[in-house]
Design a protein around this motif. Structure first.
Motif, PDB file in Angstrom:
ATOM      1  N   LEU A  89      13.394  42.099 -45.327  1.00  0.00           N
ATOM      2  CA  LEU A  89      12.299  41.161 -45.585  1.00  0.00           C
ATOM      3  C   LEU A  89      12.864  40.016 -46.406  1.00  0.00           C
ATOM      4  CD1 LEU A  89       9.269  40.435 -45.545  1.00  0.00           C
ATOM      5  CD2 LEU A  89       9.050  41.805 -47.629  1.00  0.00           C
ATOM      6  N   GLY A  90      12.705  38.838 -45.917  1.00  0.00           N
ATOM      7  CA  GLY A  90      13.212  37.669 -46.624  1.00  0.00           C
ATOM      8  C   GLY A  90      12.088  36.710 -46.980  1.00  0.00           C
ATOM      9  N   TYR A  91      12.197  36.089 -48.112  1.00  0.00           N
ATOM     10  CA  TYR A  91      11.205  35.122 -48.574  1.00  0.00           C
ATOM     11  C   TYR A  91      11.957  33.909 -49.096  1.00  0.00           C
ATOM     12  CZ  TYR A  91       7.369  33.089 -51.217  1.00  0.00           C
ATOM     13  OH  TYR A  91       6.420  32.242 -51.722  1.00  0.00           O
ATOM     14  N   GLU A  92      11.594  32.737 -48.568  1.00  0.00           N
ATOM     15  CA  GLU A  92      12.265  31.508 -48.998  1.00  0.00           C
ATOM     16  C   GLU A  92      11.199  30.469 -49.317  1.00  0.00           C
ATOM     17  OE1 GLU A  92      15.444  28.305 -47.245  1.00  0.00           O
ATOM     18  OE2 GLU A  92      15.384  30.318 -46.395  1.00  0.00           O
ATOM     19  N   GLN A  93      11.319  29.873 -50.478  1.00  0.00           N
ATOM     20  CA  GLN A  93      10.372  28.861 -50.913  1.00  0.00           C
ATOM     21  C   GLN A  93      11.024  27.488 -50.732  1.00  0.00           C
ATOM     22  OE1 GLN A  93       9.236  29.199 -55.004  1.00  0.00           O
ATOM     23  NE2 GLN A  93       7.109  28.772 -54.497  1.00  0.00           N
ATOM     24  N   LEU A  94      10.391  26.683 -49.935  1.00  0.00           N
ATOM     25  CA  LEU A  94      10.921  25.351 -49.678  1.00  0.00           C
ATOM     26  C   LEU A  94      10.284  24.357 -50.649  1.00  0.00           C
ATOM     27  CD1 LEU A  94      10.759  25.443 -45.809  1.00  0.00           C
ATOM     28  CD2 LEU A  94      12.755  25.823 -47.251  1.00  0.00           C
ATOM     29  N   ALA A  95      10.982  23.324 -50.976  1.00  0.00           N
ATOM     30  CA  ALA A  95      10.520  22.370 -51.983  1.00  0.00           C
ATOM     31  C   ALA A  95       9.626  21.274 -51.403  1.00  0.00           C
ATOM     32  CB  ALA A  95      11.719  21.745 -52.674  1.00  0.00           C
ATOM     33  N   THR A  96       9.309  21.301 -50.159  1.00  0.00           N
ATOM     34  CA  THR A  96       8.583  20.179 -49.554  1.00  0.00           C
ATOM     35  C   THR A  96       7.085  20.197 -49.800  1.00  0.00           C
ATOM     36  OG1 THR A  96       8.380  21.395 -47.499  1.00  0.00           O
ATOM     37  CG2 THR A  96      10.250  19.864 -47.728  1.00  0.00           C
ATOM     38  N   GLY A  97       6.508  21.300 -50.191  1.00  0.00           N
ATOM     39  CA  GLY A  97       5.069  21.289 -50.464  1.00  0.00           C
ATOM     40  C   GLY A  97       4.447  22.658 -50.245  1.00  0.00           C
ATOM     41  N   PRO A  98       3.113  22.678 -50.464  1.00  0.00           N
ATOM     42  CA  PRO A  98       2.439  23.961 -50.294  1.00  0.00           C
ATOM     43  C   PRO A  98       2.378  24.370 -48.829  1.00  0.00           C
ATOM     44  CG  PRO A  98       0.845  22.224 -50.799  1.00  0.00           C
ATOM     45  CD  PRO A  98       2.211  21.610 -50.860  1.00  0.00           C
ATOM     46  N   GLY A  99       2.458  25.670 -48.615  1.00  0.00           N
ATOM     47  CA  GLY A  99       2.408  26.220 -47.269  1.00  0.00           C
ATOM     48  C   GLY A  99       3.708  26.111 -46.524  1.00  0.00           C
ATOM     49  N   SER A 100       4.723  25.647 -47.188  1.00  0.00           N
ATOM     50  CA  SER A 100       6.016  25.540 -46.526  1.00  0.00           C
ATOM     51  C   SER A 100       6.933  26.699 -46.863  1.00  0.00           C
ATOM     52  CB  SER A 100       6.680  24.210 -46.891  1.00  0.00           C
ATOM     53  OG  SER A 100       6.928  24.191 -48.280  1.00  0.00           O
ATOM     54  N   ASP A 101       6.352  27.775 -47.429  1.00  0.00           N
ATOM     55  CA  ASP A 101       7.154  28.971 -47.729  1.00  0.00           C
ATOM     56  C   ASP A 101       7.463  29.691 -46.420  1.00  0.00           C
ATOM     57  OD1 ASP A 101       6.787  28.284 -50.337  1.00  0.00           O
ATOM     58  OD2 ASP A 101       5.229  29.786 -50.713  1.00  0.00           O
ATOM     59  N   GLU A 102       8.615  30.300 -46.411  1.00  0.00           N
ATOM     60  CA  GLU A 102       9.045  30.971 -45.184  1.00  0.00           C
ATOM     61  C   GLU A 102       9.320  32.443 -45.467  1.00  0.00           C
ATOM     62  OE1 GLU A 102      12.842  30.490 -42.387  1.00  0.00           O
ATOM     63  OE2 GLU A 102      11.787  28.626 -42.791  1.00  0.00           O
ATOM     64  N   GLN A 103       8.668  33.312 -44.714  1.00  0.00           N
ATOM     65  CA  GLN A 103       8.921  34.752 -44.810  1.00  0.00           C
ATOM     66  C   GLN A 103       9.516  35.210 -43.493  1.00  0.00           C
ATOM     67  OE1 GLN A 103       5.260  36.708 -45.733  1.00  0.00           O
ATOM     68  NE2 GLN A 103       5.410  36.260 -47.906  1.00  0.00           N
ATOM     69  N   THR A 104      10.558  36.046 -43.595  1.00  0.00           N
ATOM     70  CA  THR A 104      11.193  36.565 -42.384  1.00  0.00           C
ATOM     71  C   THR A 104      11.250  38.092 -42.466  1.00  0.00           C
ATOM     72  OG1 THR A 104      13.373  36.325 -43.375  1.00  0.00           O
ATOM     73  CG2 THR A 104      12.632  34.540 -41.972  1.00  0.00           C
ATOM     74  N   LEU A 105      11.004  38.722 -41.368  1.00  0.00           N
ATOM     75  CA  LEU A 105      11.086  40.176 -41.241  1.00  0.00           C
ATOM     76  C   LEU A 105      12.061  40.459 -40.106  1.00  0.00           C
ATOM     77  CD1 LEU A 105       9.858  42.831 -42.287  1.00  0.00           C
ATOM     78  CD2 LEU A 105       8.210  42.667 -40.429  1.00  0.00           C
ATOM     79  N   VAL A 106      13.158  41.155 -40.424  1.00  0.00           N
ATOM     80  CA  VAL A 106      14.218  41.389 -39.444  1.00  0.00           C
ATOM     81  C   VAL A 106      14.453  42.894 -39.319  1.00  0.00           C
ATOM     82  CG1 VAL A 106      16.633  40.959 -38.864  1.00  0.00           C
ATOM     83  CG2 VAL A 106      15.316  39.208 -40.038  1.00  0.00           C
ATOM     84  N   VAL A 107      14.375  43.396 -38.100  1.00  0.00           N
ATOM     85  CA  VAL A 107      14.732  44.789 -37.794  1.00  0.00           C
ATOM     86  C   VAL A 107      16.052  44.746 -37.042  1.00  0.00           C
ATOM     87  CG1 VAL A 107      14.075  46.883 -36.571  1.00  0.00           C
ATOM     88  CG2 VAL A 107      12.320  45.486 -37.661  1.00  0.00           C
ATOM     89  N   SER A 108      17.030  45.513 -37.534  1.00  0.00           N
ATOM     90  CA  SER A 108      18.339  45.489 -36.872  1.00  0.00           C
ATOM     91  C   SER A 108      18.830  46.916 -36.622  1.00  0.00           C
ATOM     92  CB  SER A 108      19.351  44.711 -37.713  1.00  0.00           C
ATOM     93  OG  SER A 108      19.541  45.341 -38.952  1.00  0.00           O
ATOM     94  N   GLN A 109      19.599  47.094 -35.573  1.00  0.00           N
ATOM     95  CA  GLN A 109      20.167  48.390 -35.203  1.00  0.00           C
ATOM     96  C   GLN A 109      21.606  48.151 -34.771  1.00  0.00           C
ATOM     97  OE1 GLN A 109      18.763  51.682 -34.934  1.00  0.00           O
ATOM     98  NE2 GLN A 109      20.900  52.174 -34.620  1.00  0.00           N
ATOM     99  N   THR A 110      22.513  48.964 -35.287  1.00  0.00           N
ATOM    100  CA  THR A 110      23.911  48.844 -34.906  1.00  0.00           C
ATOM    101  C   THR A 110      24.125  49.569 -33.581  1.00  0.00           C
ATOM    102  OG1 THR A 110      24.537  48.834 -37.232  1.00  0.00           O
ATOM    103  CG2 THR A 110      26.279  49.283 -35.647  1.00  0.00           C
ATOM    104  N   LEU A 111      24.722  48.888 -32.639  1.00  0.00           N
ATOM    105  CA  LEU A 111      25.022  49.471 -31.333  1.00  0.00           C
ATOM    106  C   LEU A 111      26.534  49.525 -31.153  1.00  0.00           C
ATOM    107  CD1 LEU A 111      22.399  47.619 -29.106  1.00  0.00           C
ATOM    108  CD2 LEU A 111      22.265  49.933 -30.032  1.00  0.00           C
ATOM    109  N   ASP A 112      27.002  50.651 -30.628  1.00  0.00           N
ATOM    110  CA  ASP A 112      28.431  50.793 -30.375  1.00  0.00           C
ATOM    111  C   ASP A 112      28.684  50.489 -28.909  1.00  0.00           C
ATOM    112  OD1 ASP A 112      31.114  51.471 -30.498  1.00  0.00           O
ATOM    113  OD2 ASP A 112      30.700  53.576 -30.066  1.00  0.00           O
ATOM    114  N   LEU A 113      29.336  49.407 -28.654  1.00  0.00           N
ATOM    115  CA  LEU A 113      29.633  49.009 -27.284  1.00  0.00           C
ATOM    116  C   LEU A 113      31.069  49.338 -26.886  1.00  0.00           C
ATOM    117  CD1 LEU A 113      27.842  45.530 -27.341  1.00  0.00           C
ATOM    118  CD2 LEU A 113      26.957  47.732 -26.525  1.00  0.00           C
ATOM    119  N   SER A 114      31.847  49.873 -27.801  1.00  0.00           N
ATOM    120  CA  SER A 114      33.259  50.112 -27.525  1.00  0.00           C
ATOM    121  C   SER A 114      33.549  51.515 -26.983  1.00  0.00           C
ATOM    122  CB  SER A 114      34.072  49.911 -28.802  1.00  0.00           C
ATOM    123  OG  SER A 114      33.727  50.911 -29.744  1.00  0.00           O
ATOM    124  N   GLY A 115      32.580  52.405 -26.982  1.00  0.00           N
ATOM    125  CA  GLY A 115      32.822  53.768 -26.516  1.00  0.00           C
ATOM    126  C   GLY A 115      33.310  54.703 -27.616  1.00  0.00           C
TER     127      GLY A 115
END
Length: 184
Positions: A89-115
């Motif tokens: 979960l990421g939260y970034e506050q931008l300096a440009t004004g109200p409502g310009s905050d950015e929240q990110t939600l990232v789901v990641s999974q490691t995949l083995d493609l090499s065998g």
């Protein structure tokens, strides 16, 4: 005193006392008196097969023989399991004004493609097979040790019986000589 006998088929029997010595040497669980529990089905004399079966039937022996196999199986299962997905979960506050905050939600999974996972799985199966073979080798070694101790106890028992017989004969001869000396 121990009593043993040889039958016509060459099968050696030995008393429960001898088995108590054998089983104690292979880590049998002890009772409050310090002697292993033999059970009523064994009677007073045992064969080498009964002694071997009794030694292998001990719970501690079974646990020891299967411990390494179970450890190898769990290690193999753990090594081949998928890693759990991660949630960021990421939260970034931008300096440009109200409502310009950015929240990110990232789901990641490691995949083995090499065998690599298939190689780890094969190595895990090989380790489990090696652990099974090692447990079987330890079982065979335990059987050999119980049989060796059984026959050593039987040999000592027969030797003690032979020495007792000779001692009785010498005692009889000494008594006869004392009677002849007293008679003149």
């Amino acid at each position: 005193m121990l009593r043993g006998r040889c039958t016509r088929r060459g099968r050696h029997d030995v008393t429960a006392v001898t088995l108590a010595l054998l089983v104690t040497s292979v880590m049998a669980p002890a009772t409050a008196a310090g002697a292993p529990e033999l059970g009523p089905e064994l009677g007073s004399e045992l064969t080498v097969d009964q002694a071997t079966a009794l030694a292998l039937a001990q719970p501690a022996v079974d646990r020891l023989l299967h411990a390494e196999v179970n450890a190898a199986a769990s290690s193999a299962a753990l090594a081949t399991a998928w890693s759990p997905p991660t949630l960021d979960l990421g939260y970034e506050q931008l300096a440009t004004g109200p409502g310009s905050d950015e929240q990110t939600l990232v789901v990641s999974q490691t995949l083995d493609l090499s065998g690599r996972r298939s190689l780890i799985r094969a190595a895990g199966r090989a380790q489990v097979a090696a652990a099974r073979e090692g447990a079987q080798a330890r079982r065979v070694a335990l059987v050999a040790e119980v049989q060796r101790l059984f026959h050593a106890a039987l040999r000592l028992q027969l030797r003690a019986a032979t020495l007792a017989g000779w001692s009785a004969r010498l005692g009889d001869a000494l008594t006869l000589m004392n009677k002849r000396i007293a008679a003149g």
